[in-house]
Motif scaffolding. Structure first.
Motif, PDB file in Angstrom:
ATOM      1  N   TRP A 235      -6.670  -1.791   1.088  1.00 42.02           N
ATOM      2  CA  TRP A 235      -7.360  -0.602   1.592  1.00 42.02           C
ATOM      3  C   TRP A 235      -8.726  -0.564   0.933  1.00 42.02           C
ATOM      4  CZ3 TRP A 235      -4.827   1.430   5.541  1.00 42.02           C
ATOM      5  CH2 TRP A 235      -3.439   1.255   5.605  1.00 42.02           C
TER       6      TRP A 235
ATOM      7  N   ASP B 150      -5.314  -2.636  -3.450  1.00 42.13           N
ATOM      8  CA  ASP B 150      -6.363  -1.683  -3.835  1.00 42.13           C
ATOM      9  C   ASP B 150      -5.971  -0.889  -5.077  1.00 42.13           C
ATOM     10  OD1 ASP B 150      -4.374  -0.383  -2.229  1.00 42.13           O
ATOM     11  OD2 ASP B 150      -5.720   1.337  -1.999  1.00 42.13           O
ATOM     12  N   MET B 151      -4.776  -1.137  -5.631  1.00 41.39           N
ATOM     13  CA  MET B 151      -4.435  -0.464  -6.886  1.00 41.39           C
ATOM     14  C   MET B 151      -5.147  -1.154  -8.051  1.00 41.39           C
ATOM     15  SD  MET B 151      -2.596   2.097  -6.163  1.00 41.39           S
ATOM     16  CE  MET B 151      -3.131   2.322  -4.462  1.00 41.39           C
TER      17      MET B 151
ATOM     18  N   TRP C 203      -2.875   5.731  -7.215  1.00 38.59           N
ATOM     19  CA  TRP C 203      -1.792   6.661  -6.848  1.00 38.59           C
ATOM     20  C   TRP C 203      -0.421   5.981  -6.862  1.00 38.59           C
ATOM     21  CZ3 TRP C 203       1.271   5.466  -2.776  1.00 38.59           C
ATOM     22  CH2 TRP C 203       0.746   4.627  -1.789  1.00 38.59           C
TER      23      TRP C 203
ATOM     24  N   ASP D 273       1.437   6.082  10.104  1.00 39.24           N
ATOM     25  CA  ASP D 273       1.616   6.611   8.750  1.00 39.24           C
ATOM     26  C   ASP D 273       0.944   7.975   8.580  1.00 39.24           C
ATOM     27  OD1 ASP D 273      -0.824   5.184   9.125  1.00 39.24           O
ATOM     28  OD2 ASP D 273      -1.238   5.385   6.990  1.00 39.24           O
ATOM     29  N   GLU D 274       1.456   8.704   7.608  1.00 43.83           N
ATOM     30  CA  GLU D 274       0.822   9.929   7.097  1.00 43.83           C
ATOM     31  C   GLU D 274       0.280  10.854   8.189  1.00 43.83           C
ATOM     32  OE1 GLU D 274      -0.923   8.254   2.906  1.00 43.83           O
ATOM     33  OE2 GLU D 274      -2.026   7.727   4.708  1.00 43.83           O
TER      34      GLU D 274
ATOM     35  N   TRP E 232       3.931   1.445  10.323  1.00 43.01           N
ATOM     36  CA  TRP E 232       4.271   1.798   8.940  1.00 43.01           C
ATOM     37  C   TRP E 232       5.651   2.450   8.936  1.00 43.01           C
ATOM     38  CZ3 TRP E 232       1.368  -0.667   5.635  1.00 43.01           C
ATOM     39  CH2 TRP E 232       0.055  -0.999   5.984  1.00 43.01           C
TER      40      TRP E 232
ATOM     41  N   GLU F 225     -11.225   2.055   0.540  1.00 43.05           N
ATOM     42  CA  GLU F 225     -11.998   3.267   0.209  1.00 43.05           C
ATOM     43  C   GLU F 225     -13.036   2.990  -0.880  1.00 43.05           C
ATOM     44  OE1 GLU F 225      -8.714   3.183   0.618  1.00 43.05           O
ATOM     45  OE2 GLU F 225      -7.949   5.069   1.464  1.00 43.05           O
TER      46      GLU F 225
ATOM     47  N   TRP G 202       6.203   0.638   3.028  1.00 40.57           N
ATOM     48  CA  TRP G 202       5.160   0.794   2.011  1.00 40.57           C
ATOM     49  C   TRP G 202       5.547   1.822   0.971  1.00 40.57           C
ATOM     50  CZ3 TRP G 202       1.931   5.275   1.515  1.00 40.57           C
ATOM     51  CH2 TRP G 202       2.115   6.248   2.519  1.00 40.57           C
TER      52      TRP G 202
ATOM     53  N   HIS H   1      -4.735   9.656  11.209  1.00 33.21           N
ATOM     54  CA  HIS H   1      -5.802   8.712  10.853  1.00 33.21           C
ATOM     55  C   HIS H   1      -6.721   8.434  12.052  1.00 33.21           C
ATOM     56  CE1 HIS H   1      -4.392   7.525   6.802  1.00 33.21           C
ATOM     57  NE2 HIS H   1      -3.188   7.747   7.289  1.00 33.21           N
TER      58      HIS H   1
ATOM     59  N   VAL I 184      -6.552  11.808   3.153  1.00 29.55           N
ATOM     60  CA  VAL I 184      -5.779  11.319   4.308  1.00 29.55           C
ATOM     61  C   VAL I 184      -4.890  12.438   4.847  1.00 29.55           C
ATOM     62  CG1 VAL I 184      -5.700   8.922   3.517  1.00 29.55           C
ATOM     63  CG2 VAL I 184      -3.885  10.516   2.840  1.00 29.55           C
TER      64      VAL I 184
ATOM     65  N   TYR J  70       0.042  -3.427  -3.344  1.00 29.82           N
ATOM     66  CA  TYR J  70      -1.141  -2.792  -2.772  1.00 29.82           C
ATOM     67  C   TYR J  70      -2.341  -3.320  -3.558  1.00 29.82           C
ATOM     68  CZ  TYR J  70       0.263   0.411   0.879  1.00 29.82           C
ATOM     69  OH  TYR J  70       0.665   0.932   2.078  1.00 29.82           O
TER      70      TYR J  70
ATOM     71  N   ARG K 150     -12.426   1.918   6.484  1.00 30.75           N
ATOM     72  CA  ARG K 150     -12.997   2.749   5.404  1.00 30.75           C
ATOM     73  C   ARG K 150     -14.362   2.203   4.992  1.00 30.75           C
ATOM     74  NH1 ARG K 150      -7.625   3.688   4.574  1.00 30.75           N
ATOM     75  NH2 ARG K 150      -7.165   5.866   5.090  1.00 30.75           N
TER      76      ARG K 150
ATOM     77  N   LEU L  56      -7.800   2.337  -6.601  1.00 24.87           N
ATOM     78  CA  LEU L  56      -7.130   3.631  -6.752  1.00 24.87           C
ATOM     79  C   LEU L  56      -5.927   3.428  -7.663  1.00 24.87           C
ATOM     80  CD1 LEU L  56      -7.121   4.569  -2.942  1.00 24.87           C
ATOM     81  CD2 LEU L  56      -8.833   5.217  -4.665  1.00 24.87           C
TER      82      LEU L  56
HETATM   83  C1  TNX Z   1      -2.095   5.131   1.853  1.00 25.95           C
HETATM   84  S1  TNX Z   1      -0.433   3.034   2.888  1.00 25.95           S
HETATM   85  C2  TNX Z   1      -2.464   4.860   3.147  1.00 25.95           C
HETATM   86  C3  TNX Z   1      -3.859   4.530   3.456  1.00 25.95           C
HETATM   87  C4  TNX Z   1      -4.731   4.595   2.246  1.00 25.95           C
HETATM   88  C5  TNX Z   1      -4.001   3.996   1.062  1.00 25.95           C
HETATM   89  C6  TNX Z   1      -4.830   3.903  -0.166  1.00 25.95           C
HETATM   90  C7  TNX Z   1      -0.637   3.769   4.153  1.00 25.95           C
HETATM   91  C8  TNX Z   1       0.229   3.383   5.258  1.00 25.95           C
HETATM   92  N1  TNX Z   1      -1.566   4.716   4.184  1.00 25.95           N
HETATM   93  O1  TNX Z   1      -4.337   5.377   4.459  1.00 25.95           O
HETATM   94  O2  TNX Z   1      -5.896   3.896   2.509  1.00 25.95           O
HETATM   95  O3  TNX Z   1      -2.870   4.779   0.810  1.00 25.95           O
HETATM   96  O4  TNX Z   1      -4.159   3.183  -1.158  1.00 25.95           O
END
Ligand code: TNX
Length: 523
Positions: free
Chosen positions: A456, A409-410, A422, A334-335, A365, A458, A382, A271, A297, A407, A183, A420
């Motif tokens: 992370w 980055d929280m 979330w 992931d995602e 993940w 961002e 996660w 991703h 994402v 995390y 990122r 962030l």
């Molecule tokens: C979720 S955690 C993601 C990342 C993002 C992150 C930001 C995970 C496996 N995927 O792609 O950067 O949240 O907090």
């Protein structure tokens, strides 16, 4: 005249005596209870007496191979940086250790591979371990015994340590952090700095998130456009960057010297916008999208039913696997919100086979547990406890990275500028005060390989930003991974953390001064 001479003689004598007594007098010996160890060692006992480290102190290595001798140099360096001395490492074949620091490598199965005994007595300091790795972990404990002035690089001359015996070993085999270099890209020097932070708190894995929608960060010689095009930007549209394979190897070696294993991640099948933008044939429709600099994402996927995709994955895994001595390759997973479920499972199953063919184990993940996990592969929890349970039911082990706890980055609270939210706000106590063995119903210590705190990036652009988000939460994660659960509680941890403040300041580390910690330093 005679009287004058007498006065002069008296005053010289007085100065000489003052000089002799001040240079030989015993330096202040700190109390063991004033020292702050993070992670807290398994066993600390206080003994009678003290040991003074002076300019004549050496580090003597008994039974050590070359790796042990070069690792012992870290110990000598910590002392030299603190004092301006020139303490040296000498391999010896006897125990003539009086007045010195003796590193004794033994063949003793009762000592864990990363474990050690560190004993300070009036005669000497002994470090007993079975390997260079144990010696390295012991050296970090030793470093935490040095006074704050040591970190300020004031030439403190001699200093004393209270007699004590520390016996120590880790709770979990895997204690890591993740740095997202996709990122926002971070150069080799920043990564080395990050490795130094992990080493100091006895962490042993650094997971590098090397690819994502916003950038591809490692040279792949058989697919050069991945970096030539896919590495050209980052979140916000900055210039991005990538590691050549030589640079990546330099990172791997730097980490290895500090007993940290690099886990490379190529995130797929989602991703992957940076790869898709670099090679149209990896897309279902054969059309390359634009590079992406946003923060959303879950919109990209490799074409999971095209053979070229598996040729691509094979080449990438082959080239990267050659550069790493470690046993793990992280496949992301992931995602993948735009990959059909069947296609996702087909893809993850095939990619695990590719990774296995290069004699690596896959980490993914927690979503990868919806596929068939190969024996020895690891799911990184996660978000989904259901996926974590699926993984364990298949016999897989887990790395715990609960997003609502570690995390990095929280944001700490609603006023934190970076980061962030979330997964919620994560204050320092929240990141520390949980037990891995009680986090997920049905999952106990035996299912857990370890813990990892992801950063992370961002919103993270500089080393200063990295420091602010990881310090001090990463110290807590290190302690969760290393120390016996029975020794951990927020109240005493908070006091030990408070005492680290001066050292962090002395090193110009930009840390979050949580209002929950009574920051102080007794020097
Ligand atoms: C979720 S955690 C993601 C990342 C993002 C992150 C930001 C995970 C496996 N995927 O792609 O950067 O949240 O907090």
């Amino acid at each position: 005249m005679i009287k004058n001479k007498l006065m002069q003689w008296l005053s010289y004598t007085f100065m000489l005596i003052t000089f002799i007594t001040s240079s030989c007098s015993k330096p202040d010996i700190p109390q063991l209870s004033d020292m702050s160890f993070i992670p807290i060692p398994a066993e600390i006992t206080s003994d009678e007496g003290f040991f003074i480290i002076g300019s004549g102190t050496s580090v003597l290595v008994i039974n050590g191979n070359d790796e042990v001798v070069s690792t012992a140099n870290f110990l000598a360096d910590y002392i030299n940086q603190a004092t301006g001395f020139s303490v040296v490492v000498k391999p010896v074949d006897n125990r003539s250790g009086k007045g010195n620091i003796v590193v004794n490598i033994v063949n003793d199965e009762s000592i864990h591979r990363e474990g050690y005994e560190l004993k300070v007595s009036s005669a000497n300091i002994t470090i007993t371990a079975t390997s260079a790795e144990g010696l390295f972990r012991a050296s970090q404990t030793f470093r935490q015994m040095l006074p704050c002035s040591a970190e300020r690089k004031e030439k403190a001359t001699r200093f004393g340590l209270p007699a004590c015996t520390i016996k120590d070993y880790p709770r979990f085999a895997y204690r890591g952090a993740m740095l997202d270099v996709s990122r926002h890209f971070f150069g080799v020097d920043v990564v080395k700095q990050f490795i130094d932070y992990l080493a100091e708190y006895k962490m042993n894995y650094l997971h590098l998130h090397l690819s994502d929608d916003q950038g591809w960060r490692i040279e792949i010689k058989s697919w050069p456009n991945l970096t030539a095009h896919g590495g050209k930007t980052q979140v916000g549209g900055g210039e991005g960057g990538f590691y050549t394979q030589e640079q990546f190897s330099e990172i791997v070696q730097y980490a290895k010297d500090r007993f940290i294993t690099i886990v490379p991640e190529i995130d797929m099948p989602g991703h992957t916008n940076a790869a898709l933008a670099s090679y149209p044939e990896l897309n279902e429709n054969g059309i390359a999208p634009e590079l992406y600099t946003g923060m959303e994402v879950g919109f990209s996927t490799l074409a999971t039913r095209k053979e070229i995709t598996y040729q691509f994955v094979d080449d990438v895994v082959r080239e990267i696997s050659r550069l790493i001595p470690g046993e793990y390759f992280h496949i992301g997973g992931d995602e993948s919100h735009v990959t059909k479920k069947d296609d996702y499972i087909y893809f993850i199953n095939r990619v695990q086979e590719i990774v296995a063919s290069y004699r690596k184990k896959s980490i993914g993940w927690d979503e990868i547990a919806t596929a068939n996990m190969l024996p020895g592969n690891v799911a990184q929890f996660w978000a989904s406890t259901e996926n974590a349970q699926l993984a364990v039911n298949q016999g897989a082990k887990l790395i715990l990275s609960p997003s609502s706890r570690i995390y990095l980055d929280m944001k700490y609270d609603s006023t934190t500028v970076l980061g962030l939210n979330w997964a919620g706000y994560i204050e320092v106590d929240k990141a520390y005060d949980w037990n891995p063995a009680q986090l997920i119903p049905g999952i106990d210590e035996t299912h857990i390989l370890g813990v990892e705190a992801p950063l992370w990036t961002e919103t993270v652009e500089t080393l200063d930003d990295i420091q602010y988000l990881i310090f001090p939460r990463i110290l807590g994660v290190a302690e969760i991974g290393w120390s016996p659960e029975g020794l951990r509680n927020w109240e005493t941890y908070q006091e030990r953390l408070a005492k680290q403040a001066e050292k962090l300041k002395a090193r110009n580390i930009n840390f979050y001064k949580s209002p929950l910690v009574q920051w102080n330093c007794k020097e």
